[in-house]
Design an enzyme around this catalytic site. Structure first.
Site, PDB file in Angstrom:
ATOM      1  N   GLU A  53      15.947  29.011  40.562  1.00 40.31           N
ATOM      2  CA  GLU A  53      17.387  28.733  40.476  1.00 40.31           C
ATOM      3  C   GLU A  53      18.038  29.613  41.530  1.00 40.31           C
ATOM      4  O   GLU A  53      17.990  30.834  41.463  1.00 40.31           O
ATOM      5  CB  GLU A  53      17.913  29.079  39.079  1.00 40.31           C
ATOM      6  CG  GLU A  53      17.244  28.311  37.943  1.00 40.31           C
ATOM      7  CD  GLU A  53      17.642  26.843  37.887  1.00 40.31           C
ATOM      8  OE1 GLU A  53      18.691  26.472  38.478  1.00 40.31           O
ATOM      9  OE2 GLU A  53      16.903  26.059  37.260  1.00 40.31           O
ATOM     10  N   HIS A  81      16.216  24.850  42.761  1.00 42.27           N
ATOM     11  CA  HIS A  81      17.323  24.300  41.976  1.00 42.27           C
ATOM     12  C   HIS A  81      18.546  25.202  42.093  1.00 42.27           C
ATOM     13  O   HIS A  81      18.569  26.114  42.913  1.00 42.27           O
ATOM     14  CB  HIS A  81      16.902  24.163  40.509  1.00 42.27           C
ATOM     15  CG  HIS A  81      16.014  22.992  40.261  1.00 42.27           C
ATOM     16  ND1 HIS A  81      16.365  21.932  39.489  1.00 42.27           N
ATOM     17  CD2 HIS A  81      14.766  22.719  40.730  1.00 42.27           C
ATOM     18  CE1 HIS A  81      15.384  21.040  39.476  1.00 42.27           C
ATOM     19  NE2 HIS A  81      14.395  21.498  40.212  1.00 42.27           N
ATOM     20  N   GLU A  97      22.470  20.175  43.195  1.00 49.54           N
ATOM     21  CA  GLU A  97      22.013  21.561  43.343  1.00 49.54           C
ATOM     22  C   GLU A  97      21.498  21.683  44.771  1.00 49.54           C
ATOM     23  O   GLU A  97      20.358  21.310  45.078  1.00 49.54           O
ATOM     24  CB  GLU A  97      20.950  21.884  42.295  1.00 49.54           C
ATOM     25  CG  GLU A  97      21.525  21.771  40.875  1.00 49.54           C
ATOM     26  CD  GLU A  97      20.468  21.842  39.762  1.00 49.54           C
ATOM     27  OE1 GLU A  97      19.309  22.189  40.037  1.00 49.54           O
ATOM     28  OE2 GLU A  97      20.833  21.532  38.602  1.00 49.54           O
ATOM     29  N   HIS A 151      17.637  18.028  41.874  1.00 49.78           N
ATOM     30  CA  HIS A 151      18.904  17.673  41.231  1.00 49.78           C
ATOM     31  C   HIS A 151      19.923  17.542  42.348  1.00 49.78           C
ATOM     32  O   HIS A 151      20.161  18.496  43.086  1.00 49.78           O
ATOM     33  CB  HIS A 151      19.311  18.738  40.217  1.00 49.78           C
ATOM     34  CG  HIS A 151      18.459  18.709  38.975  1.00 49.78           C
ATOM     35  ND1 HIS A 151      18.105  19.826  38.272  1.00 49.78           N
ATOM     36  CD2 HIS A 151      17.883  17.656  38.333  1.00 49.78           C
ATOM     37  CE1 HIS A 151      17.346  19.473  37.234  1.00 49.78           C
ATOM     38  NE2 HIS A 151      17.200  18.163  37.257  1.00 49.78           N
TER      39      HIS A 151
HETATM   40 ZN   LIG Z   1      18.095  21.771  38.554  1.00 44.69          ZN
END
Ligand SMILES: [Zn+2]
Length: 1032
Positions: free
Chosen positions: A362, A269, A142, A139
């Site tokens: 994350e 991410h 990110e 992404h």
């Molecule tokens: Zn992401």
């Protein structure tokens, strides 16, 4: 609550309320702390979750890594595409011996998808050295992962030859580091962006982590390019026929993933702080449904490995801010679909299509941090990345060769639990495994499979296990016993004579060479020459079917008791197929019928197996054809065995409610709830044999039995009982409880653990007979089961099954969403969303007892409310079904309740029903809206009463008192179980006072000899519902 702890929490929460911003510390609520002791991590690892050998902390890792040169602090800041490229090129120039820079492809706007290799021999794959990878910045906005990958590359190189730990990693693995999978998106993002979507997608405005081919194509999301309008603007890539809208970046990555034998990967991410593992996609496409892969334990280990070595990711509780903006995680890890559902993600695709295991991390609450935030983020993540990547060097690894020392490519390496791994062109394999003993089977076409056991110790490098597979039919592979296949359905094939033995031998050869492929769900044990010495092996194998191959006239003979015979087995048909395949041979003896054969079969002592003798002629010719025929019969028998019980594939059930409930909730969803319900006088227990029934409601008909026939649905039944009794919620159910009686059977001893699709419910007849024995007024049963997302019904007696099925389905969000059953999974037979069953089906014809079943007069609704492959969670079942079951139970009260009369009297309405007997002087007759003519006849067939009732949505339940023969009858009725139950209820006071006022107890009744017990409204307002046509 313990007061001290309460105080402590109060202090914390007061303080925390002042700082629950995105950067606040992570605090667990009391409930979260409880959940942290019941989650998947605890279930799999128990106290070992605190063992720093299994799961090193940030500090443990710091000590383990030792002194090392870190990235120069002035360099720790954001890097745009040009700066990133410069960084990578600088490393390549400065460390040419241990790095190699390549591009996996280009982005839409032409930027390179750079990959930097760091390894001691960077340009070549070294035999048995695992290829590991990290992908950042998929992404575009990110970005913490992108930077972390650059810094990791830097410290691996800076410290090579200087720091022992880091040098060792570089020497023993080959790291492929892709800092950015979405360089175009990055350029659109901006530093200081905490949670926006600016730059998230690629240049086509498609989310790359929604754009991979999906397991369930119908779950494809719009953001992943699955939008008809969007598609018009997307470049069509011919590369993937089935879904030509997979984007350039993803195609590049898919090709990349298939061109190296990657073992382990993480996809970095941002926007939260958690390590997330497959699957992301659940079969229902709903959020919050734990969807385990076959490697669930391993993924939990890998994820917690990362989380635990982070400074705080591992903590339980809320992170990243308040309410909607925050996320709560237990132990800092989550199953993807257990958090939220996502189709078209990279980790799922990779798990299904490559050898590689990938988790998604994350990295923090801020998607695009400013430069000054980056040093702290790097400090938090550096050891987590190392601790995780180290796992790529564990498990078991080795070479597969044949006896001529040729390496065997594409061999299948299967483990007891986990997906299959395929060996590389050079015959290498790597299998990461959680600590413990594992049985590994290696198989390859044309070679005899082999099995070995490996012990994996925590913190230990990979165990080397090479394996040499012998060719099929080699003298050395000649064996007295062969195992073929690794399926769950166990079938033995054996012989006592020479022609049978040759056939079994040939089947062993054919299944080894791959000339005959056995069904993947079968394990075959082949014994060409059955001896006493092999009996133990056969007993241990514990087959569900045994095929005894014999010379003799072509036919089959069943040896086992009829209970062991699959219902679908049809001897005539089987003999016909056999004759077709092998031809007739009337000249032969009927060897299978000789008592000697029967004795030898009996001597095998396989009490639970279906034993089928198959004689195949008496000449030793066409052995290959005979063997293939036997293999085919094994497949057929397997189908019959599983269709008996399972039409979807089974999963390992997680019957443990602790998977998904807190201790408080657990009390509500297990039989621990019963004591509390009895204390509240909400249920009355009625034991009959091993079964415990719980009665709830007003004691008035209709009586509905609610039974959980699987372990998976028990929690739902208990939760329903608890909710219907809870003082805070019970008022929502007064329409049901005041107007009817529910009889729960929440648990059956020795219930089914496996998931089934049902094509009959007749086998439950005995159970329901028992229920009727306990509560004679029962005339409807609702069966809670799984194995699909659909409803089945029996409509034969009171004629309400179909209506109940429709009401249930239309109030169930998942069921109503599809026209066919909601668990799409290639079983052709049972697709309809709604279908009628009958008590008089094939399964019931198997019952030769000649006994009349009281349950034949019970109508039924079978609700299948969970797909088999969606295992683990049962905690969502009640929530998902509460509206449907409530609506169905309200529908159940639509009709007329007749009170009075004597046993033997019957009631019929219009021409809609069979005449129904009055049960204990009562009967509830379900009726649709409208005006109906009700007739009550005496046992002798005389008209006893005749009247009309009007049923409407406003007044769905009518009631009619038809008088009684004698006051004795009333006493009996009053003394019956009905009233006992009624009197244990909250409504007891009202019912009894009303009854007294109406003179019910003394048998006087009203002046007209009629009585009507008021229902849910105050006493007198709805007199007009019942029209008296005939007064007594
Ligand atoms: Zn992401």
């Amino acid at each position: 609550m313990r007061p001290l702890l309460g105080l402590f929490l109060a202090v914390i929460s007061t303080w925390a309320q002042q700082d629950l911003s995105w950067k606040a510390d992570i605090f667990a609520s009391e409930r979260e702390n409880e959940m942290a002791e019941q989650d998947a991590l605890t279930r799999y690892f128990g106290n070992d979750k605190r063992n720093t050998t299994f799961f090193p902390t940030w500090d443990t890792m710091k000590t383990k890594v030792g002194d090392f040169i870190n990235v120069n602090s002035t360099k720790i800041k954001n890097h745009n595409y040009n700066e990133m490229t410069a960084w990578l090129q600088a490393i390549r120039l400065n460390y040419p011996n241990i790095t190699h820079l390549y591009s996996a492809g280009k982005s839409i706007e032409g930027r390179e998808l750079w990959v930097l290799i760091v390894s001691d021999k960077p340009k070549e794959h070294e035999l048995l050295e695992p290829e590991l990878k990290i992908v950042g910045n998929m992404h575009g906005n990110e970005v913490v992962g992108r930077e972390a990958v650059l810094y990791l590359a830097e410290i691996l190189c800076l410290n090579y030859g200087k720091n022992k730990y880091l040098t060792d990693l570089v020497n023993n693995a080959r790291f492929h580091l892709m800092p950015s999978m979405n360089p175009d998106g990055y350029e659109k993002g901006f530093a200081g962006d905490r949670i926006s979507a600016m730059g998230r997608a690629n240049a086509n405005d498609v989310d790359l982590n929604r754009n991979f081919p999906t397991k369930y194509p119908e779950h494809r999301e719009q953001s992943g390019g699955n939008d008809p309008e969007k598609r018009k603007t997307l470049p069509v890539m011919k590369w993937l026929q089935s879904y030509p809208f997979v984007l350039k970046e993803n195609i590049a990555v898919m090709k990349w993933l298939q061109s190296y034998p990657f073992v382990l990967s993480t996809n970095l991410h941002g926007g939260s702080l958690v390590a997330n593992y497959p699957y992301d996609d659940s079969v229902t496409g709903q959020d919050g449904i734990y969807t385990a892969s076959a490697d669930d334990k391993l993924f939990v280990e890998l994820s917690y490995r990362y989380a635990r070595a982070h400074t705080k990711m591992w903590k339980t509780g809320r992170r990243c801010g308040l309410s909607a903006e925050g996320d709560n995680f237990i132990n800092g890890i989550t199953n993807g679909a257990g958090w939220y559902h996502l189709a078209g993600g990279m980790q799922d695709w990779q798990y299904e299509n490559t050898n590689c295991l990938e988790i998604t991390v994350e990295m923090g609450c801020f998607k695009f941090p400013t430069d000054d935030m980056m040093p702290k983020l790097w400090e938090e993540h550096q050891f987590a990345l190392l601790s995780f990547m180290e796992m790529g060097l564990t498990g078991v690894t080795g070479l597969v060769t044949d006896r001529n020392n040729n390496t065997v490519a594409n061999a299948t390496i299967s483990v007891d639990t986990g997906k299959d791994i395929i060996s590389t062109e050079s015959g290498e394999y790597w299998r990461l495994l959680p600590p413990g003993d594992h049985q590994i089977t290696v198989s390859a076409r044309g070679l005899e499979s082999d099995t070995f056991t490996v012990t994996v110790m925590p913190g230990q490098r990979a165990v080397r296990h090479d394996i040499t597979l012998l060719a099929c039919g080699d003298n050395e592979t000649k064996s007295e016993l062969y195992i073929r296949g690794r399926g769950k359905n166990l079938i033995a094939v054996l012989s006592f004579d020479e022609i049978g033995g040759k056939t079994v031998d040939e089947l062993a050869r054919l299944t080894c060479t791959g000339d005959f492929v056995i069904d993947k769900d079968i394990s075959l044990m082949l014994i060409p020459n059955m001896t006493n010495e092999l009996k133990g092996r056969l007993t241990d194998f514990d087959p569900s079917a045994v095929l005894i191959i014999s010379e003799g006239i072509v036919e089959t003979v069943t040896f086992s008791v009829s209970e062991n015979e699959p219902r679908l087995f049809d001897k005539a048909k089987m003999d016909e197929s056999l004759l077709k395949a092998l031809g007739n041979s009337i000249q032969c003896d009927r060897k299978l019928l000789e008592s000697k054969t029967a004795l030898r079969v009996d001597d095998l002592q396989l009490k639970k197996a279906f034993e089928l003798g198959i004689s195949i002629g008496c000449e030793a010719k066409d052995i290959q054809k005979k063997a293939a025929t036997i293999g085919t019969i094994a497949d057929m028998i397997k189908n019959e065995l599983i269709k008996d019980s399972v039409s979807e594939f089974s999963v390992v059930p997680s019957a443990h409610p602790g998977d998904h409930f807190t201790p408080d909730q657990m009390i509500l969803v297990t039989n621990a709830a019963v004591a509390e319900l009895e204390r509240k006088e909400c249920v009355q227990e009625l034991a009959r044999g091993p079964n415990k029934f719980y009665l709830m409601g007003s004691g008035k008909p209709p009586y509905t039995l609610i039974v959980a026939v699987e372990k998976r649905t028990e929690a739902m039944a208990y939760e329903m009982m608890s909710t219907y009794c809870n003082p805070e919620t019970k008022s929502q159910f007064s329409d049901i409880l005041d107007k009817s009686t529910l009889v729960f059977l929440p648990e059956i001893p020795h219930t089914q653990l496996n998931c089934h699709d049902y094509d009959t419910i007749s086998p439950f007849k005995l159970l329901f007979d028992d229920a009727i024995g306990a509560v004679s007024q029962l005339d409807f049963v609702i069966i809670l089961a799984t194995g699909g997302m659909k409803v089945r019904y029996i409509n034969d007696t009171i004629g309400i099954g179909k209506q109940m099925a429709e009401v249930y389905r239309s109030n169930h969000d998942l069921m109503k969403a599809t026209e066919s059953e909601g668990c799409a999974k290639g079983f052709p037979n049972e697709k309809e969303a709604i279908r009628a069953f009958s008590w008089h089906d094939n399964a019931s014809r198997m019952d030769k007892s000649g006994v009349d079943h009281p349950s034949d007069n019970l109508d039924a609704l079978l609700v299948q409310i969970g797909c088999c492959y969606e295992n683990m969670a049962s905690g969502h079942l009640y929530t998902e079904n509460q509206r449907a079951i409530k609506s169905a139970l309200i529908e159940r009260t639509r009709g007329v309740r007749i009170i009075g009369g004597v046993d033997g009297m019957t009631v019929s309405v219009d021409h809609m029903h069979k005449a129904l007997p009055l049960l204990g002087g009562r009967r509830f007759v379900p009726l649709p809206n409208g005006e109906h003519l009700v007739k009550v006849k005496t046992p002798g067939g005389q008209m006893h009463a005749q009247f009309a009732v009007v049923i409407s949505d406003k007044n769905p339940t009518a009631e009619k008192f038809i008088g009684v023969q004698s006051s004795n009858m009333i006493v009996i009725t009053v003394a019956s179980i009905l009233m006992i139950i009624a009197c244990t209820f909250m409504c007891r006071q009202r019912v009894t006072s009303v009854l007294n006022r109406r003179g019910f107890f003394n048998g006087i009744g009203s002046n007209h000899g009629f009585e009507r017990i008021p229902l849910y409204k105050s006493d007198d307002e709805d007199e007009d519902e019942v029209f008296d046509l005939q007064k007594l």
